[in-house]
Design an enzyme around this catalytic site. Structure first.
Site, mmCIF file in Angstrom:
data_model
loop_
_atom_site.group_PDB
_atom_site.id
_atom_site.type_symbol
_atom_site.label_atom_id
_atom_site.label_comp_id
_atom_site.label_asym_id
_atom_site.label_seq_id
_atom_site.Cartn_x
_atom_site.Cartn_y
_atom_site.Cartn_z
ATOM 1 N N ARG A 40 0.817 -1.217 0.000
ATOM 2 C CA ARG A 40 0.000 0.000 0.000
ATOM 3 C C ARG A 40 0.857 1.276 0.000
ATOM 4 N NH1 ARG A 40 -2.102 1.569 4.746
ATOM 5 N NH2 ARG A 40 -1.427 -0.449 5.521
ATOM 6 N N CYS A 130 9.554 -1.109 25.131
ATOM 7 C CA CYS A 130 9.951 0.248 25.523
ATOM 8 C C CYS A 130 9.912 0.483 27.039
ATOM 9 C CB CYS A 130 9.103 1.293 24.805
ATOM 10 S SG CYS A 130 7.341 0.999 24.881
ATOM 11 N N HIS A 259 7.769 7.363 28.510
ATOM 12 C CA HIS A 259 7.430 6.504 29.646
ATOM 13 C C HIS A 259 8.290 6.917 30.848
ATOM 14 C CE1 HIS A 259 5.025 4.132 27.083
ATOM 15 N NE2 HIS A 259 5.733 3.037 26.992
HETATM 16 C C1 2RA Z 1 3.151 0.174 25.601
HETATM 17 N N1 2RA Z 1 5.258 -0.891 25.944
HETATM 18 O O1 2RA Z 1 3.561 1.197 26.156
HETATM 19 C C2 2RA Z 1 4.086 -0.850 25.122
HETATM 20 C C3 2RA Z 1 4.401 -0.610 23.682
HETATM 21 N N2 2RA Z 1 5.331 -1.534 23.168
HETATM 22 O O2 2RA Z 1 1.964 -0.042 25.403
#
Ligand code: 2RA
Length: 350
Positions: A40, A130, A259
């Protein structure tokens, strides 16, 4: 010229950050850079190192002549295509969850276990999740000095960890509650979202605006979520401590990207804040934002968009011997995904 690098999933959220990293890297070791995506997206032009680069469709022959292929695609696509890339002569560096716990696939964080890139019987190297990754540079530095024994972690995870759907949903929810007197009675945030026409189906299981949600990933046995088990299993594998005691609680917060984790880490040897500060300062990929007297600490809003992991609030636990508490923030799309994958490729190229 240098080795040929392929980016599979070049038009996705992480692939886009990957190209941004390459375009902003002072020098790169690559000869050709080949962009690969679903049929695509084939034919699309993307600027790489100042030149138009045409995306090619994912197919076995797309890997011919490729030395290293970076995969930023869903698990099932990696599971199928990383072995094909290897059969065509490439080393696959995979950012999905498909191979992370495979004993024949190393799980690599270049600050912690770079030597593992050479132990790859399947021609595949995995990039961690992550959440785990955000604290690894810091924990690796401490572990080398003090010997890690136990880890208790709470995460504060950004919406973009759930992909573009997560990003879109948080923006839509914030718009739905903006300027409204909601959040004062149970259910009224949900009512405001419904009144704005937002579906009750959300990637977060509950409203995220004006809220925190103690759930990330999918449901696993005995009350755990997949994200919490990943923190445990991947930390053990990366640090090379199979018996490491780990307990994690993963929480989604109304932050777009980056995060954060509150880490309670217990070591074999005696620790001090001073020594920890020195270890963090000596690690080039960590920024120490920790000045208690002047109330300096990291926050996701200050950290987002950058490469380093930021560490602060480092304290010696008052009631736990040999234990440090600290707070760490890392951009989940950069170090948490694209950057670490890219750094694995750089380590290979060296
Ligand atoms: C999240 N760690 O934050 C996961 C993404 N790979 O949802």
């Amino acid at each position: 010229s240098g080795p040929t690098l392929a980016i599979v999933g070049a038009t996705g959220a992480v692939g886009t950050v990957m190209i941004d990293i390459i375009n902003n890297r002072g020098s790169v070791p690559w000869g050709e850079i080949r962009l690969i995506a679903s049929p695509r997206s084939a034919g699309k032009k993307i600027t790489v190192r100042g030149e138009d680069n045409t995306v090619v469709a994912l197919a076995p022959e797309a890997f011919d002549g490729v030395d290293i292929a970076l995969f930023d695609v869903p698990d099932e696509v990696s599971a199928e295509w990383a072995p094909i890339a290897h059969s065509r002569g490439a080393i696959a560096v995979d950012n999905s969850g498909a191979f992370r716990m495979d004993p024949e696939v190393p799980l690599v964080v270049p600050e912690v276990n770079p030597e593992k890139v050479h132990e790859r019987p399947k021609g595949i190297i995995a990039n961690p999740n992550c959440t785990t990754l955000s604290m690894m540079a810091a924990l690796g530095a401490l572990h080398r000095e003090f010997g890690l024994r136990e880890l208790v972690v709470s995460s504060y995870q950004a919406a973009s960890g759930a992909g573009q759907d997560g990003i879109d949903r948080l923006y839509a929810e914030l718009e739905a509650v903006a300027g409204k007197q909601v959040g004062v009675r149970g259910g009224d945030v949900a009512d405001a979202l419904a009144a704005a026409g937002l579906s009750a189906e959300t990637p977060f299981k509950a409203p995220l605006a004006l809220n925190v949600v103690p759930w990330a990933g999918s449901r696993k046995d005995d009350g755990w979520t997949s994200e919490e088990l990943k923190v445990r299993n991947e930390s053990r594998k990366i640090l090379g401590i199979p018996e490491l005691k780990v307990s994690a609680t993963c929480v989604r917060v109304p932050v777009l990207t980056t995060h954060s984790l509150a880490v309670h880490a217990t070591f074999e040897r005696e620790v001090s804040v001073e020594k920890a500060h020195k270890l963090f300062s000596d690690q080039p990929t960590i920024v120490l934002d920790d000045d208690h007297d002047n109330e300096v600490f990291p926050t996701p809003a200050a950290v987002v968009g950058g490469d380093p992991t930021h560490v602060g609030r480092v304290r010696q636990a008052l009631d736990f011997p040999n234990t440090l508490d600290f707070f760490v923030c890392g951009d989940n799309l950069r170090k948490g995904a694209a950057l670490n994958t890219y750094e694995i490729a750089e380590t290979l190229a060296k």
